[in-house]
Write a protein that holds these residues in place. Structure first.
Motif, PDB file in Angstrom:
ATOM      1  N   GLU A  64      46.089  43.889  42.841  1.00 26.15           N
ATOM      2  CA  GLU A  64      44.954  42.833  42.238  1.00 26.15           C
ATOM      3  C   GLU A  64      45.162  42.400  40.720  1.00 26.15           C
ATOM      4  N   ASP A  65      46.131  43.551  40.103  1.00 23.76           N
ATOM      5  CA  ASP A  65      46.274  43.185  38.482  1.00 23.76           C
ATOM      6  C   ASP A  65      47.241  42.232  38.364  1.00 23.76           C
ATOM      7  N   LEU A  66      47.989  42.099  39.125  1.00 24.60           N
ATOM      8  CA  LEU A  66      49.393  41.438  38.964  1.00 24.60           C
ATOM      9  C   LEU A  66      48.993  40.134  38.255  1.00 24.60           C
ATOM     10  N   GLU A  67      48.113  39.327  38.913  1.00 22.98           N
ATOM     11  CA  GLU A  67      47.964  37.961  38.127  1.00 22.98           C
ATOM     12  C   GLU A  67      47.468  38.065  36.689  1.00 22.98           C
ATOM     13  N   SER A  68      46.725  39.120  36.382  1.00 27.56           N
ATOM     14  CA  SER A  68      45.951  39.187  35.223  1.00 27.56           C
ATOM     15  C   SER A  68      47.210  39.680  34.083  1.00 27.56           C
ATOM     16  N   VAL A  69      48.183  40.564  34.595  1.00 28.49           N
ATOM     17  CA  VAL A  69      49.092  41.254  33.758  1.00 28.49           C
ATOM     18  C   VAL A  69      50.017  40.049  33.339  1.00 28.49           C
ATOM     19  N   ALA A  70      50.427  39.347  34.429  1.00 25.42           N
ATOM     20  CA  ALA A  70      51.501  37.884  34.160  1.00 25.42           C
ATOM     21  C   ALA A  70      50.748  37.282  33.071  1.00 25.42           C
ATOM     22  N   ALA A  71      49.424  37.051  33.257  1.00 24.24           N
ATOM     23  CA  ALA A  71      48.799  36.139  32.209  1.00 24.24           C
ATOM     24  C   ALA A  71      48.839  36.558  30.791  1.00 24.24           C
ATOM     25  N   ASP A  72      48.680  37.681  30.883  1.00 20.08           N
ATOM     26  CA  ASP A  72      48.419  38.543  29.404  1.00 20.08           C
ATOM     27  C   ASP A  72      50.011  38.551  28.768  1.00 20.08           C
ATOM     28  N   LEU A  73      51.080  38.636  29.647  1.00 16.45           N
ATOM     29  CA  LEU A  73      52.559  38.453  29.182  1.00 16.45           C
ATOM     30  C   LEU A  73      52.899  37.244  28.806  1.00 16.45           C
ATOM     31  N   LEU A  74      52.351  36.204  29.659  1.00 13.95           N
ATOM     32  CA  LEU A  74      52.732  34.891  28.829  1.00 13.95           C
ATOM     33  C   LEU A  74      51.836  34.515  27.795  1.00 13.95           C
ATOM     34  N   ALA A  75      50.691  34.913  27.653  1.00 20.66           N
ATOM     35  CA  ALA A  75      49.865  34.774  26.550  1.00 20.66           C
ATOM     36  C   ALA A  75      50.673  35.462  25.171  1.00 20.66           C
ATOM     37  N   ALA A 251      52.940  45.138  13.986  1.00 19.69           N
ATOM     38  CA  ALA A 251      53.092  45.933  15.156  1.00 19.69           C
ATOM     39  C   ALA A 251      51.904  46.535  15.451  1.00 19.69           C
ATOM     40  N   GLY A 252      51.748  46.964  16.734  1.00 21.09           N
ATOM     41  CA  GLY A 252      50.450  47.677  17.030  1.00 21.09           C
ATOM     42  C   GLY A 252      50.070  47.637  18.432  1.00 21.09           C
ATOM     43  N   PRO A 253      49.109  48.339  18.896  1.00 18.43           N
ATOM     44  CA  PRO A 253      48.712  48.003  20.234  1.00 18.43           C
ATOM     45  C   PRO A 253      47.671  46.984  20.352  1.00 18.43           C
ATOM     46  N   TRP A 254      47.900  46.261  21.487  1.00 15.88           N
ATOM     47  CA  TRP A 254      46.916  44.961  21.554  1.00 15.88           C
ATOM     48  C   TRP A 254      45.820  45.505  22.444  1.00 15.88           C
ATOM     49  N   ARG A 255      44.692  45.548  21.801  1.00 22.61           N
ATOM     50  CA  ARG A 255      43.399  45.964  22.504  1.00 22.61           C
ATOM     51  C   ARG A 255      42.651  45.177  23.463  1.00 22.61           C
ATOM     52  N   GLU A 256      41.930  45.647  24.367  1.00 23.11           N
ATOM     53  CA  GLU A 256      41.076  44.954  25.368  1.00 23.11           C
ATOM     54  C   GLU A 256      41.989  44.326  26.320  1.00 23.11           C
ATOM     55  N   ARG A 257      43.172  44.985  26.816  1.00 21.69           N
ATOM     56  CA  ARG A 257      44.091  44.061  27.581  1.00 21.69           C
ATOM     57  C   ARG A 257      44.167  44.947  28.997  1.00 21.69           C
ATOM     58  N   ARG A 258      43.810  46.376  28.846  1.00 19.82           N
ATOM     59  CA  ARG A 258      43.785  47.306  29.848  1.00 19.82           C
ATOM     60  C   ARG A 258      43.091  46.589  31.137  1.00 19.82           C
ATOM     61  N   LYS A 259      43.545  46.973  32.260  1.00 18.65           N
ATOM     62  CA  LYS A 259      42.870  46.520  33.601  1.00 18.65           C
ATOM     63  C   LYS A 259      41.977  47.806  34.276  1.00 18.65           C
ATOM     64  N   GLU A 260      41.046  47.625  34.969  1.00 20.33           N
ATOM     65  CA  GLU A 260      40.434  48.694  35.356  1.00 20.33           C
ATOM     66  C   GLU A 260      41.381  49.679  36.008  1.00 20.33           C
ATOM     67  N   GLY A 261      41.129  51.064  35.383  1.00 20.99           N
ATOM     68  CA  GLY A 261      41.858  52.260  35.539  1.00 20.99           C
ATOM     69  C   GLY A 261      42.936  52.507  34.721  1.00 20.99           C
ATOM     70  N   MET A 262      43.475  51.497  34.039  1.00 19.95           N
ATOM     71  CA  MET A 262      44.839  51.751  33.123  1.00 19.95           C
ATOM     72  C   MET A 262      44.475  52.606  31.828  1.00 19.95           C
ATOM     73  N   ASP A 263      45.173  53.483  31.551  1.00 22.11           N
ATOM     74  CA  ASP A 263      44.916  54.323  30.097  1.00 22.11           C
ATOM     75  C   ASP A 263      46.135  53.951  29.145  1.00 22.11           C
ATOM     76  N   HIS A 264      46.673  52.978  29.230  1.00 24.95           N
ATOM     77  CA  HIS A 264      47.478  52.468  28.016  1.00 24.95           C
ATOM     78  C   HIS A 264      47.296  51.004  27.576  1.00 24.95           C
ATOM     79  N   ASP A 265      47.496  50.684  26.276  1.00 24.68           N
ATOM     80  CA  ASP A 265      47.358  49.349  25.580  1.00 24.68           C
ATOM     81  C   ASP A 265      48.886  48.904  25.836  1.00 24.68           C
TER      82      ASP A 265
END
Lengths: 282, 279
Positions: A64-75, A251-265
């Motif tokens: 269910e996170d596939l769509e959201s992850v793809a949107a972030d990668l495109l962004a 460079a650095g971690p992009w915050r606020e992109r984790r989906k529910e249950g993820m533990d990495h930025d």
């Protein structure tokens, strides 16, 4: 009251106040990576462990996170993305479908969860890394910063010795690859900030220090000083570009992109070909 | 006269000799540990195939910086805290403090004399540990450049390479910087000693407080407390062993240590002025 005695105490208190004022630390620099337009000649590379941290071994990327992850990668508008903890090659195919036809992807070999390297552009050539074993993937990609050789890794989470073998082998393979510059990236499962009770997270703190220092001889740590990338307050994800050939503009971690249950930025690095004064700088 | 009296008492107490012997013993142990570690990691028996450690890494300067680092954290604060505690509580217990206060001498001057003697002792100890570490390192381990890597001791976030000549200059600069850092545990010991009458109690409480604060400042769980602890800044002199020294940061850390030291000293001086000396 002896005034001379009292003057000593008062003088010492005044010195203390003045010294504390002088010693006040400056406002902390913001950590993380902030979305920014890329300049000319910049390549954007990203690594992201998209698994979910449930149970002992965690779970792969949720469907269910596939769509959201793809949107972030495109962004992100990245040139190269390395993902860890995909469920398998089929899930990788579905992800690439969502990203569009400009993207090419390779997944690591073997059974189980997959490390994937996704890249844009007409010139994306996979590297032969199967002999290294483990969850490794590599490619040579034409980017605005030149032809980059990249190896993406998800290193062993439990054994420091196995991390050393995997990462040392990956570095040797990378350095043997012809390219304008080279980048090692991924979830390396190393955290050198050992005042955080490193013994809770690794079976050999000194071993991890050895591995890190071995890697950062020919490569530099683009995310150094830019904050933790994973829970709990740990820096496990790295983009390590080649010294002398690349520099990190941001460079650095992009915050606020984790989906529910993820533990990495997602860890993002904007790289350019190095001028001598820029080598290894941010 | 009063200063000379304190210096003579310090020399007669043989504390400087005991401190020197303790350092020699400590450096002997450090040398043994360093040698066995270097043999293991560069002698082909290392478990980790990919590493940065090799024979050229283990030089006399590497030995000196690590010996000084451990000695500075574990031995010097204990010795200066002991000295500070004995200067006040020791003299109170054996009655000499009461005799001194019977002379036409202000308590502030007496307190400053004790502070000067203990500070001088701490500065001499720092010099001794530095020179002994360098001498043992250069004579028994060998000359060479100084390489520091990120690792367990958190000496640096990135690999630092200092040529031998540059590194030796940094060692010289580390002497006043580390001596300044020792002022904070000394001032804390003077504060404790101004409140108690037993020298054993003063030394025990001072050393225990230092060790407890040091441990708390090192544990990530207490990260929010770090700005409020002097032990968080005590090893600021490590910043001198960088290719590019961040002088502004060094200055801020030194100022914080001066702040803590002055605060403790003000409180100690107040208590010293108002306490009653009994027969």
């Amino acid at each position: 009251v002896n005034l001379r005695d009292a003057a000593l105490e008062l003088g010492l208190l005044l010195v203390a106040v003045a010294a504390f004022a002088l010693g006040r630390p400056p406002a902390p620099e913001g950590d993380g990576w902030t979305p920014r337009p890329r300049g000319a000649g910049e390549a954007r590379v990203v690594t992201w462990n998209v698994g979910r941290a449930h149970g002992r071994s965690g779970w792969p990327l949720a469907e269910e996170d596939l769509e959201s992850v793809a949107a972030d990668l495109l962004a992100l508008d990245a040139d190269v993305v390395v993902l860890q903890e995909l469920e398998g090659h089929e899930q990788l195919r579905r992800l690439v479908e969502r990203l569009g036809p400009a993207w090419t992807a390779f997944g690591s070999s073997g059974r189980g969860r997959v490390v994937a390297l996704l890249a844009r552009g007409p010139e994306v050539v996979p590297l032969e890394v199967d002999a290294l074993g483990g969850r490794i993937v590599g490619a040579r990609v034409a980017t605005p910063a030149g032809a980059l050789a990249l190896v993406g890794v998800h290193a062993d989470v439990r054994s420091s010795a196995r991390r050393n073998e995997t990462l040392g082998g990956a570095l040797a393979r990378l350095l043997a690859t012809e390219a304008d510059a080279r980048v090692l990236l991924g979830d390396l499962n190393l955290d050198l900030d050992l005042d955080k009770r490193g013994d809770l997270f690794t079976d050999d703190e000194h071993g991890d220090a050895r591995t890190y220092n071995h890697l950062t001889g020919p490569l530099f740590d683009a995310g150094l000083g830019r904050g933790a990338t994973a829970e709990p307050d740990r820096r496990l994800d790295y983009v390590l570009p080649e010294r002398g050939r690349l520099a990190a503009v941001a460079a650095g971690p992009w915050r606020e992109r984790r989906k529910e249950g993820m533990d990495h930025d997602p860890l993002v690095a904007d790289l350019v070909r190095a001028a001598p004064a820029l080598q290894g700088s941010q | 006269v009063i200063l000379r009296l304190h210096l003579v008492r310090l020399a007669r107490a043989r504390r400087p000799v005991a401190a020197a012997l303790l350092m020699v013993l400590f450096l002997g142990l450090m040398l043994l540990g360093f040698w066995t570690y270097a043999q293991d990691k560069s002698g082909g028996r290392a478990e980790f195939r990919y590493t940065y450690e090799n024979e050229s890494y283990f030089t006399g300067l590497t030995f000196a910086v690590y010996a000084f680092y451990f000695g500075f954290l574990l031995i010097l604060p204990v010795l200066v805290a002991t000295e500070g505690a004995i200067q006040v509580a020791g003299e109170a217990a054996d009655g000499t403090l009461r005799l001194l206060l019977g002379r036409p001498l202000s308590r502030a001057r007496l307190f400053l004399t004790k502070l000067a003697v203990a500070t001088g002792f701490g500065t001499w100890l720092t010099f001794l540990l530095l020179t002994l570490s360098l001498t043992v390192g250069l004579l028994l381990v060998g000359w060479g450049d100084l390489d520091l890597y990120p690792g367990v001791l958190q000496m640096t976030a990135e690999h630092q390479h200092l040529e031998q000549r540059v590194a030796l200059v940094r060692f010289v600069l580390a002497w006043p910087a580390a001596s300044l850092a020792l002022l904070a545990p000394l001032a804390l010991a003077l504060l404790v000693a101004a409140w108690v009458r037993s020298p054993v109690q003063a030394v025990g409480v001072s050393v225990s407080l230092y060790l407890a604060l040091y441990v708390v400042s090192q544990v990530h769980f207490f990260e929010a407390l770090r700005p409020w602890l002097f032990t968080s800044s005590m090893t600021y002199w490590r910043g001198l062993f960088q290719e590019q020294v961040d002088w502004a940061r060094l200055g801020r850390e030194a100022a914080r240590l001066v702040g803590f030291s002055s605060l403790f000293l003000a409180l100690a001086a107040h208590r010293f002025r108002t306490r009653e000396e009994s027969a």
